[in-house]
Structure formats: C-alpha cells, structure tokens
Design an enzyme around this catalytic site. Structure first.
Site, PDB file in Angstrom:
ATOM      1  N   HIS A  60      92.379  31.782  66.707  1.00 27.07           N
ATOM      2  CA  HIS A  60      90.666  31.451  66.613  1.00 27.07           C
ATOM      3  C   HIS A  60      91.202  30.264  66.500  1.00 27.07           C
ATOM      4  O   HIS A  60      89.934  29.858  66.338  1.00 27.07           O
ATOM      5  CB  HIS A  60      90.645  32.703  64.825  1.00 27.07           C
ATOM      6  CG  HIS A  60      89.579  32.249  64.587  1.00 27.07           C
ATOM      7  ND1 HIS A  60      89.259  33.184  64.332  1.00 27.07           N
ATOM      8  CD2 HIS A  60      89.656  31.598  63.289  1.00 27.07           C
ATOM      9  CE1 HIS A  60      88.139  33.011  63.840  1.00 27.07           C
ATOM     10  NE2 HIS A  60      87.833  32.117  62.862  1.00 27.07           N
ATOM     11  N   GLU A  61      91.853  29.750  65.573  1.00 27.64           N
ATOM     12  CA  GLU A  61      92.138  28.249  65.356  1.00 27.64           C
ATOM     13  C   GLU A  61      91.185  26.731  66.650  1.00 27.64           C
ATOM     14  O   GLU A  61      90.573  26.197  66.679  1.00 27.64           O
ATOM     15  CB  GLU A  61      92.770  27.472  63.801  1.00 27.64           C
ATOM     16  CG  GLU A  61      93.398  28.482  63.262  1.00 27.64           C
ATOM     17  CD  GLU A  61      91.312  28.355  62.589  1.00 27.64           C
ATOM     18  OE1 GLU A  61      90.282  28.229  62.619  1.00 27.64           O
ATOM     19  OE2 GLU A  61      91.403  29.643  61.405  1.00 27.64           O
ATOM     20  N   HIS A 108      88.183  27.458  67.689  1.00 26.32           N
ATOM     21  CA  HIS A 108      87.323  26.506  67.297  1.00 26.32           C
ATOM     22  C   HIS A 108      87.736  24.985  67.733  1.00 26.32           C
ATOM     23  O   HIS A 108      86.234  24.360  67.686  1.00 26.32           O
ATOM     24  CB  HIS A 108      87.371  26.662  65.537  1.00 26.32           C
ATOM     25  CG  HIS A 108      86.697  27.958  64.589  1.00 26.32           C
ATOM     26  ND1 HIS A 108      85.608  28.108  64.939  1.00 26.32           N
ATOM     27  CD2 HIS A 108      87.684  28.139  63.680  1.00 26.32           C
ATOM     28  CE1 HIS A 108      85.578  28.804  63.948  1.00 26.32           C
ATOM     29  NE2 HIS A 108      86.219  29.462  63.258  1.00 26.32           N
ATOM     30  N   HIS A 140      82.130  31.262  65.324  1.00 26.32           N
ATOM     31  CA  HIS A 140      82.584  33.149  64.814  1.00 26.32           C
ATOM     32  C   HIS A 140      81.982  33.598  65.753  1.00 26.32           C
ATOM     33  O   HIS A 140      80.524  33.527  65.890  1.00 26.32           O
ATOM     34  CB  HIS A 140      82.500  32.862  63.572  1.00 26.32           C
ATOM     35  CG  HIS A 140      83.209  32.855  62.703  1.00 26.32           C
ATOM     36  ND1 HIS A 140      83.180  31.827  61.635  1.00 26.32           N
ATOM     37  CD2 HIS A 140      85.245  32.212  63.066  1.00 26.32           C
ATOM     38  CE1 HIS A 140      84.207  31.299  61.168  1.00 26.32           C
ATOM     39  NE2 HIS A 140      85.163  31.905  61.209  1.00 26.32           N
ATOM     40  N   CYS A 141      82.956  34.324  66.048  1.00 26.46           N
ATOM     41  CA  CYS A 141      81.655  36.101  66.897  1.00 26.46           C
ATOM     42  C   CYS A 141      81.513  37.483  66.361  1.00 26.46           C
ATOM     43  O   CYS A 141      82.058  37.116  65.041  1.00 26.46           O
ATOM     44  CB  CYS A 141      82.953  35.976  68.359  1.00 26.46           C
ATOM     45  SG  CYS A 141      82.160  37.196  69.253  1.00 26.46           S
ATOM     46  N   CYS A 169      86.602  41.358  68.508  1.00 28.63           N
ATOM     47  CA  CYS A 169      87.326  39.574  68.996  1.00 28.63           C
ATOM     48  C   CYS A 169      88.158  38.673  68.114  1.00 28.63           C
ATOM     49  O   CYS A 169      87.919  38.683  66.961  1.00 28.63           O
ATOM     50  CB  CYS A 169      86.378  38.707  69.147  1.00 28.63           C
ATOM     51  SG  CYS A 169      85.720  37.239  70.439  1.00 28.63           S
ATOM     52  N   CYS A 186      86.896  38.200  73.573  1.00 27.59           N
ATOM     53  CA  CYS A 186      86.242  38.384  73.771  1.00 27.59           C
ATOM     54  C   CYS A 186      85.234  37.930  75.040  1.00 27.59           C
ATOM     55  O   CYS A 186      85.587  36.712  75.355  1.00 27.59           O
ATOM     56  CB  CYS A 186      84.828  38.822  73.016  1.00 27.59           C
ATOM     57  SG  CYS A 186      83.192  38.337  72.372  1.00 27.59           S
TER      58      CYS A 186
HETATM   59 ZN   LIG Z   1      86.994  30.356  62.141  1.00 26.49          ZN
HETATM   60 ZN   LIG Z   2      83.472  36.949  70.246  1.00 28.67          ZN
END
Ligand SMILES: [Zn+2]
Ligand SMILES: [Zn+2]
Length: 177
Positions: A129-130, A133, A139-140, A145, A164
């Site tokens: 996640h990071e 970024h 953000h999704c 995802c 995703c």
């Molecule tokens: Zn985030």
């Molecule tokens: Zn996504």
C-alpha cells in the site's frame, strides 16, 4: 529498474522484511528490492509523550533516506499523523520515504492470540500500500485492492495483498519500459 531499500526500526523479525520483499517482487517486477538487516532505534525526537505515539512523518523524516534510493521502514512502533488517531503506514512521495508501523498489525494489540502468518500478511499488504503511494497511486475504491484505505485491522484483513487491475495499469503505465 527502480531500487528500493527495506529497513527495520526496533524489534522487527527478519521474516517480515523478507515477506515484504517477496510481495514487492511479486507485484512490481520492475523494482529491485534490497534489505538492510541492521536494526535501527526509533528516534525519540519524534515521540509524542502525551499520546505515547510517534508522529509518523516526523519519525520518517528523521530516519531519512539512504542516498537516492527509495527507503521503506518497518517500524515496531505505534504512530499517528495529523487528525488521525493512528496510521498503519505513511508514504512521503516527495522524499521517497515510507513507513509501516507494526504495533497495530499484531493480534496481541487487540488482545487476540498471536497469529504470525496473519501478521506477515498484514505487513505485506501495508508495505504494498505505501509503496503504491510512493509510485503515485491514490486510494482505490475497490475494497479488495491493496490500495483501498484501511480504517481498522478488519479492513486490512479484508483486502488482498495485490493491486487491482486498475491500479496495476496505472503503475505500469508510468513505470514499465
Ligand atoms: Zn493510503
Ligand atoms: Zn485498486
């Protein structure tokens, strides 16, 4: 190839670094991942004594970046940022630094019995996640995802340790050669 360095702060098992590396290699095959096994101390200047938490951005800024290599920290601390009670992780794309804060990724934090495999999966997800970024993703809205925003540990457990197709397309559009 993009270079990325994983470092650890405090009591972080080597396996967590290795699982994070494996997840990154699997999801982002254009990234070269290195591990620095030296264990760093959390910087007390970034500690908020009243809240008993680290200020996420301050900690990451003080830990700094290694040369011009994107640096991702796994830190065995609890951290917050701005008006949020806590953050699982934080990315600072302008600086090429991100951190994942492990305290709230462990079952023990919630009074549940330890689950090492679950913990490793959460580490993988938050690192992806990071790094997402850092690579420019926002953000999704797809809750499965890895780029979906996690408000709680339940959200972290619900999402999968992968991008995703939409997010993948965005990344590869920017970085593939
Ligand atoms: Zn985030
Ligand atoms: Zn996504």
């Amino acid at each position: 190839m993009l270079e990325l360095l994983l470092r650890r702060v405090g009591d972080v098992p080597s396996q967590a670094l290795e699982r994070a590396k494996r997840a990154l290699k699997r999801e982002l095959d254009f990234v070269n991942v290195y591990i620095d096994y030296k264990s760093l101390e959390p910087v007390l200047d970034a500690y908020d004594w009243e809240r008993r938490q680290y200020v996420a951005s301050k900690l990451l800024r003080l830990l700094g970046r290694v040369g011009d290599v994107i640096t991702v920290y796994l830190a065995d601390v609890d951290a917050y940022e701005d008006n949020l009670n806590f953050v699982f992780g934080l990315a600072m794309p302008n600086l090429g630094i991100a951190g994942v804060f492990l305290k709230r990724l462990r079952n023990e934090y919630y009074g549940w019995s330890p689950d090492e495999e679950r913990f490793m999966q959460r580490v993988e997800k938050e690192v992806l996640h990071e790094v997402g970024h850092l690579l420019g993703l926002e953000h999704c809205l797809n809750p499965k995802c890895v780029m979906s925003f996690s408000n709680s540990i339940y959200d972290v457990d619900f999402k999968e340790a992968r991008f995703c197709n939409m997010c993948k397309l965005k990344i590869y559009h920017r970085f593939s050669v």
